[in-house]
Design a protein around this motif. Structure first.
Motif, PDB file in Angstrom:
ATOM      1  N   LYS A 143      -1.152  29.533 -54.964  1.00  0.00           N
ATOM      2  CA  LYS A 143      -1.375  30.903 -55.425  1.00  0.00           C
ATOM      3  C   LYS A 143      -0.122  31.479 -56.074  1.00  0.00           C
ATOM      4  N   GLU A 144       1.041  31.203 -55.469  1.00  0.00           N
ATOM      5  CA  GLU A 144       2.293  31.724 -56.026  1.00  0.00           C
ATOM      6  C   GLU A 144       2.576  31.167 -57.411  1.00  0.00           C
ATOM      7  N   MET A 145       2.178  29.933 -57.650  1.00  0.00           N
ATOM      8  CA  MET A 145       2.369  29.329 -58.966  1.00  0.00           C
ATOM      9  C   MET A 145       1.430  29.948 -60.005  1.00  0.00           C
ATOM     10  N   GLY A 146       0.394  30.621 -59.525  1.00  0.00           N
ATOM     11  CA  GLY A 146      -0.550  31.267 -60.432  1.00  0.00           C
ATOM     12  C   GLY A 146      -1.464  30.295 -61.161  1.00  0.00           C
ATOM     13  N   ILE A 147      -1.647  29.113 -60.588  1.00  0.00           N
ATOM     14  CA  ILE A 147      -2.455  28.105 -61.288  1.00  0.00           C
ATOM     15  C   ILE A 147      -3.885  28.003 -60.759  1.00  0.00           C
ATOM     16  N   VAL A 148      -4.143  28.658 -59.631  1.00  0.00           N
ATOM     17  CA  VAL A 148      -5.495  28.661 -59.078  1.00  0.00           C
ATOM     18  C   VAL A 148      -5.840  30.065 -58.616  1.00  0.00           C
ATOM     19  N   GLU A 149      -7.138  30.280 -58.461  1.00  0.00           N
ATOM     20  CA  GLU A 149      -7.602  31.511 -57.853  1.00  0.00           C
ATOM     21  C   GLU A 149      -8.597  31.140 -56.766  1.00  0.00           C
ATOM     22  N   GLU A 150      -8.667  31.989 -55.757  1.00  0.00           N
ATOM     23  CA  GLU A 150      -9.580  31.695 -54.658  1.00  0.00           C
ATOM     24  C   GLU A 150     -11.018  31.840 -55.128  1.00  0.00           C
ATOM     25  N   ARG A 151     -11.827  30.951 -54.608  1.00  0.00           N
ATOM     26  CA  ARG A 151     -13.253  30.955 -54.946  1.00  0.00           C
ATOM     27  C   ARG A 151     -13.993  30.254 -53.820  1.00  0.00           C
ATOM     28  N   THR A 152     -15.075  30.822 -53.399  1.00  0.00           N
ATOM     29  CA  THR A 152     -15.882  30.201 -52.359  1.00  0.00           C
ATOM     30  C   THR A 152     -16.422  28.877 -52.877  1.00  0.00           C
ATOM     31  N   ALA A 153     -16.229  27.847 -52.075  1.00  0.00           N
ATOM     32  CA  ALA A 153     -16.690  26.516 -52.478  1.00  0.00           C
ATOM     33  C   ALA A 153     -18.204  26.464 -52.478  1.00  0.00           C
ATOM     34  N   GLU A 154     -18.762  25.987 -53.574  1.00  0.00           N
ATOM     35  CA  GLU A 154     -20.200  25.764 -53.657  1.00  0.00           C
ATOM     36  C   GLU A 154     -20.417  24.265 -53.614  1.00  0.00           C
ATOM     37  N   ILE A 155     -21.017  23.805 -52.522  1.00  0.00           N
ATOM     38  CA  ILE A 155     -21.154  22.368 -52.287  1.00  0.00           C
ATOM     39  C   ILE A 155     -21.936  21.687 -53.405  1.00  0.00           C
ATOM     40  N   ALA A 156     -22.897  22.363 -54.000  1.00  0.00           N
ATOM     41  CA  ALA A 156     -23.673  21.750 -55.085  1.00  0.00           C
ATOM     42  C   ALA A 156     -22.772  21.413 -56.267  1.00  0.00           C
ATOM     43  N   GLU A 157     -21.820  22.275 -56.568  1.00  0.00           N
ATOM     44  CA  GLU A 157     -20.903  22.026 -57.666  1.00  0.00           C
ATOM     45  C   GLU A 157     -19.946  20.881 -57.329  1.00  0.00           C
ATOM     46  N   VAL A 158     -19.489  20.845 -56.085  1.00  0.00           N
ATOM     47  CA  VAL A 158     -18.609  19.757 -55.641  1.00  0.00           C
ATOM     48  C   VAL A 158     -19.350  18.424 -55.750  1.00  0.00           C
ATOM     49  N   ILE A 159     -20.577  18.380 -55.260  1.00  0.00           N
ATOM     50  CA  ILE A 159     -21.373  17.150 -55.320  1.00  0.00           C
ATOM     51  C   ILE A 159     -21.619  16.733 -56.768  1.00  0.00           C
ATOM     52  N   ALA A 160     -21.914  17.695 -57.631  1.00  0.00           N
ATOM     53  CA  ALA A 160     -22.154  17.377 -59.043  1.00  0.00           C
ATOM     54  C   ALA A 160     -20.907  16.761 -59.680  1.00  0.00           C
ATOM     55  N   LEU A 161     -19.728  17.295 -59.373  1.00  0.00           N
ATOM     56  CA  LEU A 161     -18.495  16.750 -59.933  1.00  0.00           C
ATOM     57  C   LEU A 161     -18.200  15.356 -59.382  1.00  0.00           C
ATOM     58  N   VAL A 162     -18.414  15.170 -58.091  1.00  0.00           N
ATOM     59  CA  VAL A 162     -18.190  13.853 -57.475  1.00  0.00           C
ATOM     60  C   VAL A 162     -19.139  12.825 -58.095  1.00  0.00           C
ATOM     61  N   THR A 163     -20.386  13.213 -58.245  1.00  0.00           N
ATOM     62  CA  THR A 163     -21.384  12.318 -58.829  1.00  0.00           C
ATOM     63  C   THR A 163     -21.024  11.953 -60.263  1.00  0.00           C
TER      64      THR A 163
END
Length: 161
Positions: A7-27
């Protein structure tokens, strides 16, 4: 791991993980790796590019699974952000792998921008090996986080093509 560093580096922002999106990326990462292996004897550059894409998608899945998303405009900097953030999440023990990932990122971007860039058969083969190892590391981490989900207990099941 220190999430505050991300967060301090400013390269990410918090976001609730959506498992469907994680699975789609893994697939999709698994499919990219399979594509890379198919292309290896036909077109080294595209085999390399597909191996890199497998790593990039897998890294994005890792970042999302940890409750973050890469911040900023899509493009060249986003690729670097994904490499940096995944390195911080995985920690020092995977520094060598993250360095390989970063070298692949630079070579991939050069290939995409310059027509004369040549990637050898050896580099394409090594990219496949590195991508396969990286996907195992990331998939293992995601399975630990979502161990209650039977879908992630055997990622190859996700790829039915």
């Amino acid at each position: 791991m220190n999430y505050n560093a991300l967060k301090e580096m400013g390269i990410v922002e918090e976001r609730t993980a959506e498992i469907a999106e994680v699975i789609a990326l893994v697939t999709r990462a698994e499919r990219d790796l399979s594509t890379s292996k198919l292309l290896q004897d036909k077109d080294e550059e595209w085999a390399f590019a597909a191996a890199y894409q497998a790593m990039a998608r897998s890294a994005r899945a890792l970042i999302l699974s940890e409750g973050f998303r890469p911040k900023g405009v899509r493009g060249r900097d986003t690729h670097k952000t994904v490499v940096t953030a995944s390195g911080i999440i995985l920690g020092e023990q995977y520094k060598s792998m993250i360095n390989k990932f970063d070298r692949m990122r630079r070579k991939y971007q050069n290939f995409m921008e310059e027509a004369g860039r040549i990637i050898s058969r050896y580099e394409a083969d090594q990219a496949n090996k590195d991508a396969e190892e990286f996907l195992k590391i990331v998939n293992g981490r995601i399975r630990e986080k979502y161990s209650q989900m039977s879908l992630l207990n055997d990622v190859p099941q996700l790829v039915s093509r």
